[in-house]
Scaffold this active site. Structure first.
Site, PDB file in Angstrom:
ATOM      1  CB  CYS A 191      -0.994  -0.026   1.156  1.00 54.04           C
ATOM      2  SG  CYS A 191      -2.264   1.253   0.965  1.00 54.04           S
ATOM      3  CG  HIS A 229      -4.285  -3.370   1.953  1.00 52.46           C
ATOM      4  ND1 HIS A 229      -3.472  -3.001   3.000  1.00 52.46           N
ATOM      5  CD2 HIS A 229      -4.748  -2.222   1.415  1.00 52.46           C
ATOM      6  CE1 HIS A 229      -3.454  -1.677   3.101  1.00 52.46           C
ATOM      7  NE2 HIS A 229      -4.218  -1.178   2.146  1.00 52.46           N
ATOM      8  CD  GLU A 254      -2.475  -6.269   4.341  1.00 51.09           C
ATOM      9  OE1 GLU A 254      -1.882  -6.616   3.297  1.00 51.09           O
ATOM     10  OE2 GLU A 254      -2.681  -5.072   4.645  1.00 51.09           O
TER      11      GLU A 254
END
Lengths: 203, 260
Positions: free
Chosen positions: A80, A183, A185
């Site tokens: 990011c 992202h 994750e």
């Protein structure tokens, strides 16, 4: 093997931590350059303001630590804001960034008539072969939240592209340094696969 | 192309998922962590947990739920309900939530939006708005609080604009008139707000069929649609909804969904 996660007060690291732990990684979340330099691979996540974030990096000597780490040849992943900070500068408060990949982070133009931030799931289309995309179909969706995007000068540093009014570089790389605007994750099974690919990646 | 999100909403009371109609008569329907895991694997794009715990002493249970959810699902999720301070926001975010949703507390103390946005970033701050059609208001809609029980003097359009100016990064717009009816979203107020603000708007209240969701994306200009009972009771799956939208040409994330 230990994964260093750079803690520089740029947003919540919890989701990166839980995703890496779910993959069985040993992690060291730290703001100490010395500690981070002893790890085997490095992740620098981050959300928020590029100028504020780079100021914290400099104040703690983490800018030099990241440069030194990249120079060792060990794998580094920016996430990011991390994908913007590796560039020369950002249009966000005219921040001077790390200069590891030539280019600028630009703001989505209001002329596009789209909502900013670009928030939600969007398709990522790899434009080059890279181990980080192993096993992930072209056009798989990843989760984005950002108002600025990487605009590298050298097209050979573009790894993948995404369309939001314009086509922008959603993943960039130079040598052992990889950086993604989305992202992983928070991007479901494909995101976890990408993080696993990074853990397996030899740089 | 940016995809339209399907957001599954779980109301949590004292650690159990519950569902009520027009905020009355709640029944427990399952374990939130287990349900979160199921929806994650079924292709939900995002989850929202509303803590409707009645008593303050049970609030800690919610943090435990958030921590357990964060270990199992790797998509964004937000938490709302009773969050009134920076400390409460911090504890929810540190437990692993991506965003916090502020509703009645933001109406009573709008400065909490500014404080939250400054501390954690705009993308972490969601404004939840419960709205009721009211022809005496300039926009035709009135903001109500405390789960729809208490009317305020705020106009929906003015409040949405103010909250975004203060730093809200997203709006969840819940129509009290439509909530629990399964007769479709209120597309008029959804479009009104979606076109007036620069941040994404999540339509809420009234989902009964996949067609309703297609309609709120097309006619309501919603960026995301919140669903609850229509998926909780097995009437439709997240995959059913996505297959319908995909077939209708609405861009949605089809990863993990059998195109059928």
């Amino acid at each position: 093997m230990t994964v260093g996660v750079v803690d520089y007060e740029a947003g919540n690291l919890k989701s990166v931590e839980t995703a890496l732990l779910a993959l069985g990684a040993r992690i060291s979340i730290s703001s100490s350059p010395e500690e981070l330099l002893t790890t085997d691979r490095l992740i620098f996540p981050g959300v928020g303001d590029a100028a504020a974030a780079t100021a914290v990096l400099r104040a703690r000597g983490l800018d030099e630590a990241i440069r030194s780490f990249v120079a060792t040849g060990r794998p580094v992943l920016g996430i990011c804001l991390g994908s913007q900070i590796v560039l020369d500068r950002s249009e966000e408060n005219q921040a001077t960034c790390l200069g590891l990949i030539t280019g600028v982070a630009r703001r989505f133009s209001a002329d596009l008539g789209l909502k900013v931030p670009h928030m939600g799931w969007n398709q990522v289309v790899p434009t080059a072969d890279h181990p980080i995309f192993a096993g992930i179909p072209s056009g798989a969706s990843f989760y984005f939240v950002h108002s600025y995007y990487p605009s590298p000068d050298d097209h050979s540093t573009v790894l993948a592209e995404t369309e939001y009014g314009i086509r922008f570089a959603s993943a960039i790389a130079r040598g052992n340094l990889t950086a993604v605007q989305f992202h992983p994750e928070k991007s479901g099974p494909h995101g976890l696969r990408m993080l696993q690919n990074f853990l397996d990646y030899r740089g | 192309m940016l995809e339209k999100r399907i957001v599954v909403c779980l109301d949590v009371r004292d650690g159990k998922t519950t569902k009520g109609i027009k905020f009355q008569g709640n029944v427990d329907i399952g374990d939130p962590v287990e349900m979160a895991r199921t929806y994650y694997h079924a292709g939900a794009d995002e989850l929202v947990f509303y803590d409707i715990t009645a008593s303050a002493e049970h609030r800690g249970i919610m943090i435990d739920v958030v921590e357990r959810v964060a270990r199992e699902i790797f998509i964004p999720f937000s938490v709302g309900g009773g969050i009134a301070s920076l400390d409460q926001m911090r504890s929810v975010l540190l437990a692993g939530a991506e965003k916090v949703s502020l509703n009645s507390q933001a109406v009573n103390n709008p400065g909490i939006i500014d404080e939250g946005a400054r501390a954690f970033g705009n993308q972490c701050i969601v404004l939840g708005m419960d709205v009721l059609a009211d022809t005496t208001m300039p926009s035709g809609y009135r903001v109500v609080i405390q789960g729809g029980r208490t009317p305020t003097e705020r106009d929906v359009l003015a409040w949405a604009r103010e909250a975004v100016d203060r730093g809200a990064g997203e709006i969840v717009l819940n129509s009290i008139d439509a909530d629990g009816t399964k007769a479709g979203y209120d597309c008029i107020v959804t479009r009104l707000i979606s076109e007036a603000v620069s941040v994404p708007v999540v339509a809420s209240g009234g989902a009964g069929t996949p067609q309703h969701i297609e309609t709120v994306f097309r006619d309501g200009a919603a960026d995301a649609a919140l669903v609850a009972s229509m998926v909780h009771y097995g009437e439709y799956s997240v995959a059913d909804i996505k297959r319908h939208l995909h077939g209708a040409g609405v861009p949605v994330r089809m990863d993990g969904v059998d195109v059928g």
